[in-house]
Design a protein around this motif. Sequence first.
Motif, PDB file in Angstrom:
ATOM      1  N   SER A  96      -6.779   1.850 -55.861  1.00  0.00           N
ATOM      2  CA  SER A  96      -6.409   1.961 -57.274  1.00  0.00           C
ATOM      3  C   SER A  96      -5.673   0.715 -57.737  1.00  0.00           C
ATOM      4  O   SER A  96      -5.915   0.201 -58.839  1.00  0.00           O
ATOM      5  N   ARG A  97      -4.789   0.185 -56.882  1.00  0.00           N
ATOM      6  CA  ARG A  97      -4.054  -1.022 -57.244  1.00  0.00           C
ATOM      7  C   ARG A  97      -4.996  -2.218 -57.375  1.00  0.00           C
ATOM      8  O   ARG A  97      -4.859  -3.030 -58.294  1.00  0.00           O
ATOM      9  N   VAL A 116     -20.338  -1.418 -54.798  1.00  0.00           N
ATOM     10  CA  VAL A 116     -20.434  -1.934 -53.426  1.00  0.00           C
ATOM     11  C   VAL A 116     -19.058  -2.385 -52.954  1.00  0.00           C
ATOM     12  O   VAL A 116     -18.651  -2.121 -51.815  1.00  0.00           O
ATOM     13  N   PHE A 117     -18.331  -3.066 -53.830  1.00  0.00           N
ATOM     14  CA  PHE A 117     -16.980  -3.530 -53.497  1.00  0.00           C
ATOM     15  C   PHE A 117     -16.074  -2.347 -53.128  1.00  0.00           C
ATOM     16  O   PHE A 117     -15.357  -2.393 -52.120  1.00  0.00           O
ATOM     17  N   LEU A 118     -16.140  -1.295 -53.913  1.00  0.00           N
ATOM     18  CA  LEU A 118     -15.303  -0.114 -53.649  1.00  0.00           C
ATOM     19  C   LEU A 118     -15.680   0.545 -52.334  1.00  0.00           C
ATOM     20  O   LEU A 118     -14.812   0.985 -51.573  1.00  0.00           O
ATOM     21  N   THR A 119     -16.983   0.614 -52.066  1.00  0.00           N
ATOM     22  CA  THR A 119     -17.457   1.212 -50.813  1.00  0.00           C
ATOM     23  C   THR A 119     -16.884   0.454 -49.613  1.00  0.00           C
ATOM     24  O   THR A 119     -16.424   1.050 -48.637  1.00  0.00           O
ATOM     25  N   LYS A 125     -10.828   1.808 -44.526  1.00  0.00           N
ATOM     26  CA  LYS A 125      -9.803   2.846 -44.415  1.00  0.00           C
ATOM     27  C   LYS A 125      -8.610   2.596 -45.344  1.00  0.00           C
ATOM     28  O   LYS A 125      -7.477   2.985 -45.040  1.00  0.00           O
ATOM     29  N   LEU A 126      -8.877   1.931 -46.472  1.00  0.00           N
ATOM     30  CA  LEU A 126      -7.812   1.728 -47.441  1.00  0.00           C
ATOM     31  C   LEU A 126      -7.496   3.052 -48.132  1.00  0.00           C
ATOM     32  O   LEU A 126      -8.387   3.867 -48.375  1.00  0.00           O
TER      33      LEU A 126
END
Length: 299
Positions: A73-74, A57-60, A66-67
Amino acid sequence: MNSDYLREVFTEYLQVEKNASPYTVKFYQEDLDTFFLFLEEEGIEHVKDVDYAAIRVFLTKQYEQKLSRRSVSRRLSTLRTFYRFLEREEKVDSNPFLQVSQPKVSKPIPGFLYEEEIEKLFHVNDLTSPLGQRDQAILELLYATGMRVSECANLKLVHVDFSIGTVLVRGKGNKERYIPFGRYAQDALEQYIHDGRAKLVNKANEDSGSLFLNARGTTLSTRGFRLVLNKMVKNAALTINVHPHKLRHTFATHLLNAGADMRSVQELLGHKNLSSTQIYTHVTKDHLRNIYKNSHPRA
């Protein structure tokens, strides 16, 4: 969850144990603040309650903002390190970020200067003036050693050893390395130190000991280094974008093109991992293709 406390102890860990630069610590703190805000929005009360589903969820949410893949990745790397620290401190039982693979990031091919381009820069400085001598010494040293501009800005007079033609550089994580330099850099440095620098230091109240000084006789800033290079490009009437890091790229590319081995270039650049150095092989492909064409019996 006491996020302020965790942020504080993690920052202390980065500064004291990892010897991270202020620049690195700043990015880690920003990534951590983003993560803590996410936990608050999702109603996750403790860092040990974060699981694989929460991370997805955090990644979504990161991609919805728009990162770039590089930024995501960082952040993943930051949080993986953070949880490794929490695991060591026995604040969590496991590191859920180990289950998540890094997004594939395309590495941009580093820009570099061709020999004829950099040659023009060597002939634009007024070697009769203190600042011209300084600028020439900066250009020669950056190209001769491939050091980072921050490393160059931190150099002291005592770090230069003319007897064996080396300079002591303190790189990332305060790791020290000796880098050799050649005759051109030595001539430029000696002229600047014995003439130009001696005149510049008289303008200040005291000698800072820094190798490179500004017009007031105090330490030249990293921004000052960029201004110096921009002025050289303008004087050479070049329509190229030159920044200190491009000289580092040029140093590595020219060495590899001339047949230097990857491990030696890695050591000279102060790269921790060989993968960081391997990016320069992309810009040497034309050179390798020519060697193959001229050397292989059935090319």
